[in-house]
Design an enzyme around this catalytic site. Structure first.
Site, PDB file in Angstrom:
ATOM      1  N   PRO A 179       0.811  -1.214   0.000  1.00  0.00           N
ATOM      2  CG  PRO A 179       0.221  -0.784   2.222  1.00  0.00           C
ATOM      3  CD  PRO A 179       1.023  -1.719   1.361  1.00  0.00           C
ATOM      4  CD1 TRP A 180      -2.450   4.092  -1.293  1.00  0.00           C
ATOM      5  CD2 TRP A 180      -2.120   5.376   0.510  1.00  0.00           C
ATOM      6  NE1 TRP A 180      -3.670   4.336  -0.724  1.00  0.00           N
ATOM      7  CE2 TRP A 180      -3.504   5.120   0.389  1.00  0.00           C
ATOM      8  CE3 TRP A 180      -1.677   6.164   1.570  1.00  0.00           C
ATOM      9  CZ2 TRP A 180      -4.449   5.624   1.284  1.00  0.00           C
ATOM     10  CZ3 TRP A 180      -2.614   6.655   2.466  1.00  0.00           C
ATOM     11  CH2 TRP A 180      -3.973   6.386   2.327  1.00  0.00           C
ATOM     12  CE  LYS A 204      -0.153  -2.837  -7.851  1.00  0.00           C
ATOM     13  NZ  LYS A 204      -0.210  -1.403  -7.525  1.00  0.00           N
ATOM     14  CD  GLU A 278      -1.116  -5.493   7.928  1.00  0.00           C
ATOM     15  OE1 GLU A 278      -2.269  -5.197   8.317  1.00  0.00           O
ATOM     16  OE2 GLU A 278      -0.240  -4.656   7.696  1.00  0.00           O
ATOM     17  CD  GLN A 359      -7.682   7.657   2.350  1.00  0.00           C
ATOM     18  OE1 GLN A 359      -7.987   6.904   1.428  1.00  0.00           O
ATOM     19  NE2 GLN A 359      -8.167   7.512   3.572  1.00  0.00           N
ATOM     20  CD  GLU A 409      -8.531   0.713   7.720  1.00  0.00           C
ATOM     21  OE1 GLU A 409      -8.837   0.057   6.723  1.00  0.00           O
ATOM     22  OE2 GLU A 409      -7.464   0.559   8.349  1.00  0.00           O
TER      23      GLU A 409
END
Lengths: 500, 218
Positions: A179-180, A204, A278, A359, A409
Site C-alpha cells: 500500500p501507499w 508492486k 494484512e 483519500q 476504517e
C-alpha cells in the site's frame, strides 16, 4: 460538605487553560530537496534491468503537499507481469534456490547497509512522494526498513532452528502488493523475509507512492543481487490483479484494504497459492481511570495522528472510562491545537499531507457522516497550506458504538471517542468490530493489563504504549484484518513449506 | 475422553465392522484413536511454549508473542476412517482451546454418534464439540458462509468443493485448511502443527522503565 466542595473547585481551577492565540510560531526548518535525485521517468525493474513497459504507458506521481508532478513511472500490463514472473521463476530455479543460504544472507545484509547509507535520500523521497512528515520518514520508515533487511538476512541459514522437527522449503515465486502508507517499509517487510527464505519476488508498490520502491530497485541493482530475484513493477489495480491471477506465482502477500483482500481470497480459490493478507483495522485504544493520563493522551495522539492516520493499526476508536473522560477530552483538544500541520519536508511538522485527493475526499466523507449521525466534531484551529491535500486533526465526541465512524476504517486523522464504565463493557465494545488488527490499553495496574490484553481479539496489543514496530515483533490480524504474520520468527512461515 | 473411548472399545469395533471394516482393521483404528486423544491431551499445555517467542525489540519494551485459539472451527471430517479421522481433526482443534462444529462422515456416522456419548460421559463442557450428521455436499457452503465461524477444515480432495469453499470463506475471511490425502494411520497424521493451524499469534508490548538513564543492568 460545602467546604470540601469549595476546596475541590479551587483545586480544579489551578489547572491552567492553555492559550494558543499567541504570535509565536516556528520558523520553517525544511529538509533540502537537493539531497535527493529523482529521475524524470522510471521503467520497470525486471531481471535486474530497467525495462521499457510493453504497455508503452507511463503515469505521473505527484507530491501531495503541492500537487506538483515529481516523476512518471511505467504502467505494467499483463505482458509485463508475465515477463517479471518469468524472470523471477528463472532466478528461483537456476540461481536463488540453489545458492547456499549463507550466501543469500550476505546479499541481504548488503542491501540493508545500502539502505542505511542512502537513508537521507530515501527519507526525503518518501516524504515528497507520500506526504508524510520528514521526522517520521527519517526516524521511523527508513531505519525500520533497513532493520528488516538486517533481521531477516540473519535468518537465511538458520531456518532449521525455527520449526521444531521440520525441514523447510521455499515456495517459489512470491507476488507482493503493497500500500501507499509506508511505501519503503512495506517493501522491506515483504522482500526481506521472502528472499531470505529462498523465494524470488515480483513486487508492486502502490500507484501513488512508487518512488522509494524504485530507489530500492536501484539499491538492489547496485548490490549485485542476482538478476530476477527481486523484480519491481509499477502500476495500478489491474497490474496487481495480473500478479494475483498469474498461474506461475506460488504465493501472494498483500497489504491493503479488507475489500481487496476478500477479492484476492476469492481469486486464488482453486489454486495452490499460499496467501497472507494484512488488511484494515479499527483499533480500540482504552484508557482506564487509573492510567497515567498525560502519557495516555500522548499515546492516543500518536496512535491516531501518526502518519496522518494512514495506518491500518491506528488507534481510531478511543474508549475512555467515564470518570476521566472530561479530563482526557480536554487534554486531547489542547494537544490537538499544538500539532503542526504543514510541509512534510519541514522538520517541525507533526502531520503532513494526506496521500491523495481521493483519500482526502474519503476522509471528508466520513467527517460529514460523523456529524450527520449526531456525533460532536472538534477540529484543530491550525492554518492549512493553500495547495496540496491537507486535513485538520479531528476528533468526535458523543460517538455511539453503531456510528459508522466507530465501525468503519477512515484511514485519516479522525478519532472517535466513546466512554465506558466497567471492564466487561469495554471488552464487549472493543471486540465488537469485524476487524482485529491491534488494540491499546492504558492502566497502571498490571493484572488489569493482562486481563485486557488476553481478552482483546487483536493480533498486536500495546499496553501503555501504541504504534510501536520492530522487525523482531510479529504483526498481523485476527478476523477480517487478515491472516498470517509479518515480522519476527512467525513472519518466516508464510514463505515456507514445512516438510517432515 | 481416551479412557471413556477405551471403555467402549468393543462397541466402536462392532460399529466399524458394521460399516465395512474388518475386525482387525477396526481394532487398529480404535486403538489409534485412543492413542491420538492421549497424544493431543499431552500437547494442551505444551505447544504454547514451543510456538511462543519473547521478541528482542530494539526499543525499551518488553514484547512477547503467544498462540491463542481462533474461536469457532467448522470441520468436515474425513469420509473414510470414520472414527480415527474424526478424532484426528477434532482433537488438535480443541486441544488448542477452540470449540468446533464437526460434520461426521456421511455414509459412516455411527462412530461419531457414539463418540458424542463418550464426550458426554467425559464431562467435556457442553458446546465444545458439536457433532452433526448429514451430507457435506449440502452443508459445506453453510460451514464456510457462517459469519460467526472463524476457521474451516475440509479433508477431502475434491477440488470443486475446495474452490467453492475458499471463495465463500472470503465473506468474513475465515481461515481455511484442506487436509488432502493425509494418512491418519501414519506419523504424519498427528503433530502440533495441526494445532497451530487454528491458532492466532498475539503480540503484546509494554514499555520498560529507564531510570535516570541507567542501563538494563540496574
Amino acid at each position: 460538605m460545602a467546604v470540601t466542595k469549595k476546596k475541590a473547585a479551587a483545586k480544579k481551577s489551578n489547572t491552567i487553560k492553555l492559550k494558543f492565540d499567541t504570535s509565536w510560531s516556528y520558523d520553517p526548518a525544511p529538509e533540502s530537496k537537493s539531497a535527493a535525485t529523482i529521475s524524470k521517468q522510471y521503467d520497470l525493474f525486471i531481471n535486474g534491468e530497467w525495462t521499457k513497459p510493453q504497455s508503452g504507458k507511463y503515469f505521473a506521481t505527484i507530491n501531495p503537499a503541492n500537487e506538483e508532478k515529481l516523476s512518471e513511472v511505467a504502467e505494467a500490463n499483463e505482458a509485463d507481469v508475465n515477463k517479471a514472473v518469468a524472470s523471477a521463476r528463472n532466478a528461483y530455479e537456476k540461481v536463488w534456490k540453489k545458492m547456499p543460504a549463507k550466501e543469500r544472507a550476505k546479499y541481504i545484509f548488503r542491501i540493508a547497509r545500502m539502505v542505511q547509507e542512502k537513508a537521507r535520500e530515501l527519507a526525503i523521497i518518501e516524504s515528497l512522494d507520500g506526504g508524510k512528515p520528514i521526522r517520521e520518514s527519517r526516524d521511523f520508515d527508513v531505519p525500520t526498513a533497513a532493520n528488516h533487511f538486517f533481521y531477516y538476512a540473519g535468518w537465511a541459514d538458520k531456518l532449521e532452528y525455527a520449526f521444531p522437527n521440520r525441514r523447510t522449503e521455499p515456495l517459489g515465486v512470491a507476488g507482493q502488493i503493497i500500500p501507499w502508507n509506508f511505501p519503503l517499509l512495506m517493501a522491506a517487510w515483504k522482500i526481506a523475509p521472502a528472499i531470505a527464505t529462498g523465494n524470488t519476488v515480483v513486487l508492486k508498490p502502490a500507484e501513488t507512492t512508487p518512488l522509494t520502491a524504485l530507489k530500492l530497485a536501484e539499491i538492489i541493482q547496485e548490490a549485485d543481487l542476482p538478476p530476477g530475484v527481486v523484480n519491481i513493477i509499477t502500476g495500478a489495480g489491474a497490474t496487481g490483479a495480473a500478479i494475483v491471477n498469474h498461474p506461475d506465482v506460488n504465493k501472494i502477500a498483500f497489504t491493503g484494504s479488507t475489500d481487496v483482500g476478500k477479492i484476492i481470497q476469492r481469486a486464488i480459490a482453486g489454486t495452490n497459492k499460499k496467501v497472507t493478507l494484512e488488511l484494515g483495522g479499527k483499533a480500540a485504544n482504552i484508557i482506564f481511570e487509573d492510567a497515567p493520563i498525560d502519557q495516555a493522551v500522548e499515546g492516543v495522539i500518536n496512535g491516531i495522528f501518526f502518519n496522518q492516520g494512514h495506518v491500518c493499526c491506528a488507534g481510531s476508536r478511543l474508549y475512555v472510562q467515564e470518570s476521566v473522560a472530561k479530563e482526557v477530552i480536554r487534554k486531547l483538544k489542547d494537544r490537538l491545537e499544538s500539532l503542526i500541520v504543514g510541509d512534510p519536508l519541514d522538520k517541525n511538522t507533526d502531520i503532513g499531507a494526506i496521500n491523495s485527493k481521493q483519500q482526502l475526499e474519503t476522509i471528508h466523507k466520513y467527517i460529514k457522516i460523523g456529524r450527520q449521525e449526531g456525533a460532536e466534531m472538534y477540529e484543530s484551529n491550525c492554518k492549512l497550506p493553500g495547495k496540496g491535500f491537507f486535513c485538520r486533526p479531528t476528533l468526535f465526541t458523543n460517538v455511539a458504538q453503531s456510528n459508522r465512524i466507530a465501525q468503519e476504517e477512515i484511514f485519516g486523522p479522525v478519532l472517535a471517542i466513546l466512554t465506558f464504565r466497567t471492564d466487561d463493557e469495554v471488552i464487549e465494545k472493543a471486540n465488537n468490530s469485524p476487524y482485529g488488527l491491534s488494540a491499546g490499553v492504558w492502566t497502571d495496574k498490571g493484572s488489569k493489563i493482562f486481563n485486557m490484553t488476553k481478552r482483546m481479539r487483536a493480533g498486536v496489543v500495546w499496553a501503555n504504549t501504541f504504534n510501536k514496530f520492530d522487525p523482531t515483533s510479529p504483526f498481523g490480524g485476527y478476523k477480517e484484518s487478515g491472516f498470517g504474520r509479518e515480522g519476527g520468527l512467525h513472519g518466516l512461515l508464510p514463505y515456507l513449506n514445512l516438510v517432515g | 475422553m481416551a479412557e471413556m473411548l477405551e471403555g467402549r472399545k468393543a462397541q466402536f469395533i462392532y460399529e466399524l465392522v458394521q460399516q465395512d471394516s474388518t475386525k482387525a482393521k477396526a481394532e487398529k483404528e480404535v486403538n489409534l484413536a485412543i492413542d491420538r486423544l492421549i497424544y493431543y491431551a499431552g500437547w494442551c499445555d505444551k505447544f504454547q511454549q514451543l510456538f511462543s517467542a519473547v521478541n528482542p525489540v530494539a526499543s525499551s519494551h518488553f514484547n512477547f508473542s503467544v498462540p491463542e485459539p481462533t474461536g469457532v472451527v467448522a470441520i468436515i471430517a474425513p469420509q473414510s476412517d470414520s472414527l480415527l479421522g474424526l478424532v484426528s481433526v477434532v482433537a488438535p482443534v480443541i486441544a488448542g482451546g477452540n470449540t468446533c462444529v464437526v460434520l461426521a462422515a456421511e455414509t459412516k456416522p455411527l462412530c461419531a454418534v457414539t463418540f458424542a456419548e463418550v464426550l458426554n460421559s467425559s464431562d467435556l463442557p457442553g458446546g465444545v464439540v458439536n457433532i452433526l450428521t448429514g451430507k457435506p455436499s449440502e452443508l459445506a457452503s453453510w460451514f464456510v458462509d457462517h459469519m460467526d465461524v472463524n476457521a474451516t477444515i475440509y479433508c477431502e480432495n475434491n477440488s470443486d468443493t475446495q474452490k467453492t469453499m475458499r471463495e465463500k470463506s472470503a465473506t468474513n475471511l475465515k481461515r481455511i485448511f484442506f487436509y488432502n490425502n493425509v494418512n491418519w494411520y501414519s506419523e504424519e497424521g498427528q503433530s502440533p502443527y495441526f494445532i497451530m493451524d487454528t491458532q492466532e499469534i498475539k503480540t503484546t508490548w509494554h514499555p520498560v522503565e529507564n531510570i535516570a538513564g541507567a542501563g538494563g543492568g540496574y
